[in-house]
Design an enzyme around this catalytic site. Structure first.
Site, PDB file in Angstrom:
ATOM      1  N   LYS A  86       0.835  -1.216   0.000  1.00 37.97           N
ATOM      2  CA  LYS A  86       0.000   0.000   0.000  1.00 37.97           C
ATOM      3  C   LYS A  86       0.863   1.257   0.000  1.00 37.97           C
ATOM      4  CE  LYS A  86      -1.744   1.540   4.084  1.00 37.97           C
ATOM      5  NZ  LYS A  86      -1.431   2.930   4.474  1.00 37.97           N
ATOM      6  N   ASN A  87       1.819   1.303   0.894  1.00 38.05           N
ATOM      7  CA  ASN A  87       2.568   2.554   1.052  1.00 38.05           C
ATOM      8  C   ASN A  87       3.565   2.797  -0.080  1.00 38.05           C
ATOM      9  OD1 ASN A  87       1.082   3.091   3.286  1.00 38.05           O
ATOM     10  ND2 ASN A  87       2.646   2.488   4.767  1.00 38.05           N
ATOM     11  N   ARG A 112       0.270  14.032  13.538  1.00 37.69           N
ATOM     12  CA  ARG A 112       0.563  13.955  12.111  1.00 37.69           C
ATOM     13  C   ARG A 112       0.469  15.305  11.400  1.00 37.69           C
ATOM     14  NH1 ARG A 112      -1.416   8.466   9.540  1.00 37.69           N
ATOM     15  NH2 ARG A 112       0.634   8.552   8.615  1.00 37.69           N
ATOM     16  N   ASP A 135       5.043   0.511  12.114  1.00 31.87           N
ATOM     17  CA  ASP A 135       3.840  -0.209  11.678  1.00 31.87           C
ATOM     18  C   ASP A 135       3.824  -1.664  12.155  1.00 31.87           C
ATOM     19  OD1 ASP A 135       3.034   2.096  10.446  1.00 31.87           O
ATOM     20  OD2 ASP A 135       3.580   1.458   8.422  1.00 31.87           O
ATOM     21  N   ARG A 156      -8.389  -0.688   5.087  1.00 32.20           N
ATOM     22  CA  ARG A 156      -7.579   0.351   4.443  1.00 32.20           C
ATOM     23  C   ARG A 156      -6.208  -0.189   4.023  1.00 32.20           C
ATOM     24  NH1 ARG A 156      -6.395   5.107   7.653  1.00 32.20           N
ATOM     25  NH2 ARG A 156      -5.145   5.381   5.800  1.00 32.20           N
TER      26      ARG A 156
HETATM   27  C1  EPZ Z   1       4.222   6.951   6.542  1.00 29.31           C
HETATM   28  O1  EPZ Z   1       3.442   7.956   7.186  1.00 29.31           O
HETATM   29  C2  EPZ Z   1       3.342   5.747   6.409  1.00 29.31           C
HETATM   30  N1  EPZ Z   1       2.160   6.085   5.632  1.00 29.31           N
HETATM   31  C3  EPZ Z   1       2.940   5.242   7.800  1.00 29.31           C
HETATM   32  O2  EPZ Z   1       2.189   4.053   7.640  1.00 29.31           O
HETATM   33  C4  EPZ Z   1       4.199   4.913   8.577  1.00 29.31           C
HETATM   34  O3  EPZ Z   1       3.845   4.530   9.884  1.00 29.31           O
HETATM   35  C5  EPZ Z   1       5.097   6.152   8.632  1.00 29.31           C
HETATM   36  O4  EPZ Z   1       5.391   6.620   7.285  1.00 29.31           O
HETATM   37  C6  EPZ Z   1       6.429   5.891   9.312  1.00 29.31           C
HETATM   38  O5  EPZ Z   1       7.096   4.831   8.697  1.00 29.31           O
HETATM   39  C7  EPZ Z   1       2.200   6.069   4.319  1.00 29.31           C
HETATM   40  O6  EPZ Z   1       3.225   5.798   3.693  1.00 29.31           O
HETATM   41  C8  EPZ Z   1       0.945   6.377   3.604  1.00 29.31           C
HETATM   42  P1  EPZ Z   1       6.185  10.425   8.614  1.00 29.31           P
HETATM   43  P2  EPZ Z   1       3.899   9.491   7.202  1.00 29.31           P
HETATM   44  O7  EPZ Z   1       5.985  11.692   7.878  1.00 29.31           O
HETATM   45  O8  EPZ Z   1       4.561   9.799   5.910  1.00 29.31           O
HETATM   46  C9  EPZ Z   1       6.189  13.585  12.250  1.00 29.31           C
HETATM   47  C10 EPZ Z   1       0.299   2.678   7.845  1.00 29.31           C
HETATM   48  O9  EPZ Z   1      -0.185   2.073   8.832  1.00 29.31           O
HETATM   49  N2  EPZ Z   1       5.989  14.644  11.243  1.00 29.31           N
HETATM   50  O10 EPZ Z   1       7.439   9.660   8.387  1.00 29.31           O
HETATM   51  O11 EPZ Z   1       2.735  10.278   7.606  1.00 29.31           O
HETATM   52  C11 EPZ Z   1       4.961  12.705  12.359  1.00 29.31           C
HETATM   53  O12 EPZ Z   1       3.976  13.287  13.179  1.00 29.31           O
HETATM   54  C12 EPZ Z   1       0.780   4.090   8.007  1.00 29.31           C
HETATM   55  O13 EPZ Z   1       0.389   2.182   6.731  1.00 29.31           O
HETATM   56  C13 EPZ Z   1       5.953  15.967  11.637  1.00 29.31           C
HETATM   57  O14 EPZ Z   1       6.094  16.295  12.812  1.00 29.31           O
HETATM   58  O15 EPZ Z   1       4.953   9.443   8.365  1.00 29.31           O
HETATM   59  C14 EPZ Z   1       5.549  11.427  12.909  1.00 29.31           C
HETATM   60  O16 EPZ Z   1       5.666  11.549  14.298  1.00 29.31           O
HETATM   61  C15 EPZ Z   1       0.480   4.636   9.347  1.00 29.31           C
HETATM   62  N3  EPZ Z   1       5.726  16.924  10.696  1.00 29.31           N
HETATM   63  C16 EPZ Z   1       6.942  11.387  12.283  1.00 29.31           C
HETATM   64  O17 EPZ Z   1       7.227  12.722  11.847  1.00 29.31           O
HETATM   65  C17 EPZ Z   1       5.574  16.622   9.375  1.00 29.31           C
HETATM   66  O18 EPZ Z   1       5.394  17.537   8.558  1.00 29.31           O
HETATM   67  C18 EPZ Z   1       7.078  10.455  11.083  1.00 29.31           C
HETATM   68  O19 EPZ Z   1       6.027  10.716  10.163  1.00 29.31           O
HETATM   69  C19 EPZ Z   1       5.641  15.275   8.974  1.00 29.31           C
HETATM   70  C20 EPZ Z   1       5.839  14.282   9.937  1.00 29.31           C
END
Ligand code: EPZ
Length: 421
Positions: free
Chosen positions: A22-23, A125, A309, A402
């Protein structure tokens, strides 16, 4: 499907094919927007988020067609007028990944209207890192009642250092940088396999990306990108979930097309807990003959560390393990939703704070009625049900759908008595 019923406590036996990731597929679909031809995406999973993304692409002028596992996207006629109309709200709010259309549309049209995205309730997020990084590429942002409007007269390559290796922010930057003027250097980039997939697809389309798979990406913007054919790898988290089901209930399974090389830390943890994990020509062979042994500590980290995850699916296994374990969640601040349900099933878990729990292994979980509140937590409760004695009912299954094409069908292939209603 509303609820899943599981008659648990029976060792697993059998083989199943792991669906496409998916991702990985979502950013690749977003990237097709940058191309002026037809792309064919193979091994495309049948998931709500994929359908949402397809709807969004069509609303922007793409023509899409599905034939079994294959998705074709023809993106010659992406239109500014359509983009200005805004995208269907249901699809935008339905999934977090709608935010990567930001980079893709800036790269294609130089402007985008973005409604705030939805996603799982696993933490705040925010998207501040996406916005600050894109500003460096000469993108301007205006707050609007619906969200914001972003535009750039000319995307300009530059050096960007990410404060944390955000997966989504790295994807957005790549999507904008491949069409920017000059060179963009992204330092502190996320290294998840999904980023590699995006870079590989874009490179096939004609993008100039150096450092794929590393924390420093050097991207030379190009004038045009053409469509390409790309096959999505198996989903490492789905494969990991079924691995956990086998570890929790015992048994012997073959997870066909599991992306073993992307699962190093997950497999290292499983092996330390007593699982036999072997890469075969077809995928991943798993055997679990004894009660799992506890890990002393399990801490999530950005790739190549132990994936956030996979944290939830490991909790039922650790609940049943011999010994005690500290679990530390370092990526999201709200990812222990399932703890009260596991406790209700008999697990001995103490939550110290939002990011730390301590587990003392018990011999047996008992079937209960539980509620999925987000994707991986829901899958983890299903894993708990597979191992528990008696009947477990998992409500709130729309979250599980999802990310899992058909978790009941897959687990039935592995001998689990499970059905969805
Ligand atoms: C991706 O989410 C994945 N989703 C998530 O999978 C996965 O858990 C995550 O990466 C970490 O590996 C998809 O690919 C669609 P991040 P993403 O930006 O991109 C903080 C699943 O179950 N952050 O790496 O949203 C954020 O809050 C999902 O399939 C900021 O503070 O993750 C988090 O604490 C759930 N500001 C950390 O960074 C920002 O602008 C990592 O988030 C962006 C992120």
């Amino acid at each position: 499907m509303e609820s899943i019923y599981i008659h648990g406590g029976i060792a697993l036996q059998g083989q199943v094919r792991v669906q496409g990731s998916k991702n990985a597929v979502l950013p690749v679909m977003a990237a097709t927007l940058l191309t002026e031809g037809t792309s064919t995406i193979g091994n495309c999973p049948r998931l709500k988020d994929v359908y949402h993304m397809q709807t969004l692409l069509e609303s922007l002028g793409c023509v899409t067609a599905r034939d079994k596992e294959m998705l074709k996207v023809h993106a010659a006629n992406v239109s500014t007028l359509r983009a200005r109309d805004g995208m269907p709200e249901d699809a935008v709010r339905g999934m977090r990944s709608s935010i990567i259309l930001l980079g893709a549309l800036l790269g294609r049209l130089g402007e985008v209207r973005v409604e705030y995205p939805g996603g799982c309730v696993i933490g705040e997020r925010p998207i501040d890192i996406h916005i600050e990084a894109l500003k460096k590429l000469n993108v301007h942002f205006e707050e609007k009642s619906y969200g914001f409007y972003a535009y750039s007269e000319e995307l300009r390559g530059t050096e960007v250092s990410l404060p944390v290796p955000s997966v989504g922010a790295t994807e957005n930057l790549i999507l904008a940088a491949v069409r920017a003027k000059g060179t963009t250097v992204i330092r502190g980039a996320a290294r998840e396999p999904e980023i590699t997939a995006l870079c590989e697809f874009l490179s096939l389309c004609g993008a100039d990306i150096a450092g794929t798979g590393s924390a420093t990406l050097i991207i030379q913007g190009v004038e045009r990108l053409m469509g390409a054919d790309y096959a999505i790898a198996g989903d490492r988290i789905v494969a990991g979930t079924y691995l956990c089901a086998c570890m929790a209930a015992g048994g012997e399974v073959l997870l066909k097309e599991a992306p073993v090389l992307q699962m190093r830390e997950t497999l290292a943890a499983a092996i330390r807990m007593g699982a036999v994990c072997q890469e075969t020509e077809e995928g991943l062979y798993v055997q679990m003959e004894e009660r799992p042994k506890a890990l002393k500590r399990l801490a999530t980290a950005p790739y190549p560390g132990f994936p956030t995850d996979m944290q939830s699916p490991f909790l039922p296994v650790l609940s049943l393990a011999e010994g005690e374990c500290d679990v530390e969640e370092n990526i999201f601040e709200n990812r222990f939703h399932i703890v009260p349900y596991l406790q209700d099933m008999g697990a001995d878990i103490t939550q110290t704070d939002a990011r730390h729990i301590h587990l003392r292994g018990i011999e047996e979980l008992t079937g209960r009625r539980v509620l999925a509140k987000e994707l991986r937590g829901g899958a983890a409760l299903t894993v708990a049900g597979v191992a528990a004695k008696g009947v477990t009912v998992v409500d709130g299954c729309k979250f599980i759908e999802r990310g899992y094409e058909n978790i009941c069908r897959d687990l039935r292939e592995l001998g689990v008595r499970i059905y969805g209603v």
